[in-house]
Design a protein around this motif. Structure first.
Motif, PDB file in Angstrom:
ATOM      1  N   GLU A 131     -10.783 -52.582  43.188  1.00  0.00           N
ATOM      2  CA  GLU A 131      -9.520 -51.938  43.534  1.00  0.00           C
ATOM      3  C   GLU A 131      -9.364 -50.562  42.912  1.00  0.00           C
ATOM      4  O   GLU A 131      -8.838 -49.636  43.541  1.00  0.00           O
ATOM      5  CB  GLU A 131      -8.350 -52.848  43.134  1.00  0.00           C
ATOM      6  CG  GLU A 131      -8.298 -54.136  43.944  1.00  0.00           C
ATOM      7  CD  GLU A 131      -7.198 -55.085  43.488  1.00  0.00           C
ATOM      8  OE1 GLU A 131      -6.380 -54.661  42.631  1.00  0.00           O
ATOM      9  OE2 GLU A 131      -7.152 -56.224  43.980  1.00  0.00           O
TER      10      GLU A 131
ATOM     11  N   LYS B 169      -8.459 -47.039  44.766  1.00  0.00           N
ATOM     12  CA  LYS B 169      -7.255 -46.265  44.428  1.00  0.00           C
ATOM     13  C   LYS B 169      -7.581 -44.807  44.114  1.00  0.00           C
ATOM     14  O   LYS B 169      -6.873 -43.897  44.541  1.00  0.00           O
ATOM     15  CB  LYS B 169      -6.538 -46.908  43.233  1.00  0.00           C
ATOM     16  CG  LYS B 169      -5.854 -48.232  43.540  1.00  0.00           C
ATOM     17  CD  LYS B 169      -5.241 -48.814  42.272  1.00  0.00           C
ATOM     18  CE  LYS B 169      -4.565 -50.136  42.512  1.00  0.00           C
ATOM     19  NZ  LYS B 169      -4.014 -50.711  41.264  1.00  0.00           N
TER      20      LYS B 169
ATOM     21  N   ASP C 240       0.621 -51.703  46.560  1.00  0.00           N
ATOM     22  CA  ASP C 240      -0.166 -50.611  45.970  1.00  0.00           C
ATOM     23  C   ASP C 240      -0.264 -49.419  46.920  1.00  0.00           C
ATOM     24  O   ASP C 240      -0.195 -48.262  46.484  1.00  0.00           O
ATOM     25  CB  ASP C 240      -1.565 -51.105  45.596  1.00  0.00           C
ATOM     26  CG  ASP C 240      -1.567 -51.927  44.314  1.00  0.00           C
ATOM     27  OD1 ASP C 240      -0.493 -52.060  43.692  1.00  0.00           O
ATOM     28  OD2 ASP C 240      -2.642 -52.437  43.929  1.00  0.00           O
TER      29      ASP C 240
END
Length: 257
Positions: A104, A108, A135
């Motif tokens: 992740e 990001k 997110d």
């Protein structure tokens, strides 16, 4: 005519008949297509398609599931592709937690970098978000995505979340899922989102609408999507086509004309 806002005609699924299919689109009512990059290689292929077909425009970007391939050197290459004459957006970019790789944090980092790339060149973004609702929204808010603009493609979250993106000034991409018998949530999204914030898309070769579900998708299937939206919105098919065409031109075409 129809504006297809998201397809992947560089995909291997079209290797046998790509030229024949693409050459048939305009006579079947497809005015423009946005071919969307999902990796460095598909971005390069997208650029070539935009050079070969006058009605095809492109987006340059790296899908979250492919972000492990990014580094400073090839990100510089990606930035250069964004300046190609018919590249009208940065995408598809975002987060995808359905697949567990890359991790992740890598997703990001490169989502944020590509958002800032779009800001710097004043082009909209095409957002991919799967199983990562909070997110995705948080990163977009943190990077003031309302100042960048774009579309959340293949939207898969709630009607309430769709309305939050509309407030941010984003468009919502509606594809074949709205025609599925189990597509109740997608129908609720279409009901909630104003017609002037909807884009038609196929995500070809994926997600073919009923009655062709499970087969290879193409822009020729968009009428099924537009007809379903017309039913939900209680407007004519022609009104859906006209409005979504105007929406897509407003978002994409002013970056290159």
């Amino acid at each position: 005519m129809i504006f297809e806002s998201h397809a992947h005609y560089d995909d291997d699924a079209f290797d046998e008949d790509r030229q024949e299919l693409l050459s048939s689109l305009q006579e079947n009512g497809i005015e423009y297509v946005i071919n969307v990059g999902a990796s460095l290689q598909s971005t390069a292929s997208t650029v070539e398609l935009t050079k070969r077909y006058p009605f095809i425009y492109g987006a340059a970007g790296v899908h979250p599931s492919e972000t492990a391939e990014l580094n400073e050197e090839n990100f510089t290459w990606l930035v250069k592709q964004c300046s190609q004459p018919k590249i009208v957006a940065v995408g598809e970019i975002g987060l995808d937690y359905y697949w567990k790789e890359p991790e992740e944090e890598i997703q990001k980092v490169w989502f944020a970098r590509q958002l800032e790339l779009a800001r710097s060149i004043k082009k909209p973004v095409i957002i991919h978000s799967r199983d990562a609702a909070k997110d995705t929204f948080d990163i977009m808010c943190a990077h003031k995505a309302e100042e960048i603009g774009g579309v959340v493609h293949c939207f898969s979250y709630s009607a309430e979340m769709a309305q939050e993106y509309v407030k941010m000034g984003f468009y919502i991409g509606i594809g074949g899922v709205v025609t599925f018998k189990n597509g109740k949530k997608m129908k609720e999204v279409v009901e909630a989102v104003p017609l002037d914030r909807i884009l038609l898309e196929t995500d070809s070769p994926y997600l073919a609408p009923e009655p062709n579900r499970g087969k290879r998708n193409s822009s020729l299937n968009i009428p099924y999507i537009a007809k379903q939206i017309a039913v939900i919105k209680d407007v004519s098919y022609e009104e859906v086509v006209e409005a979504t065409n105007a929406n897509a031109k407003r978002l994409f075409m002013n970056t290159c004309e």
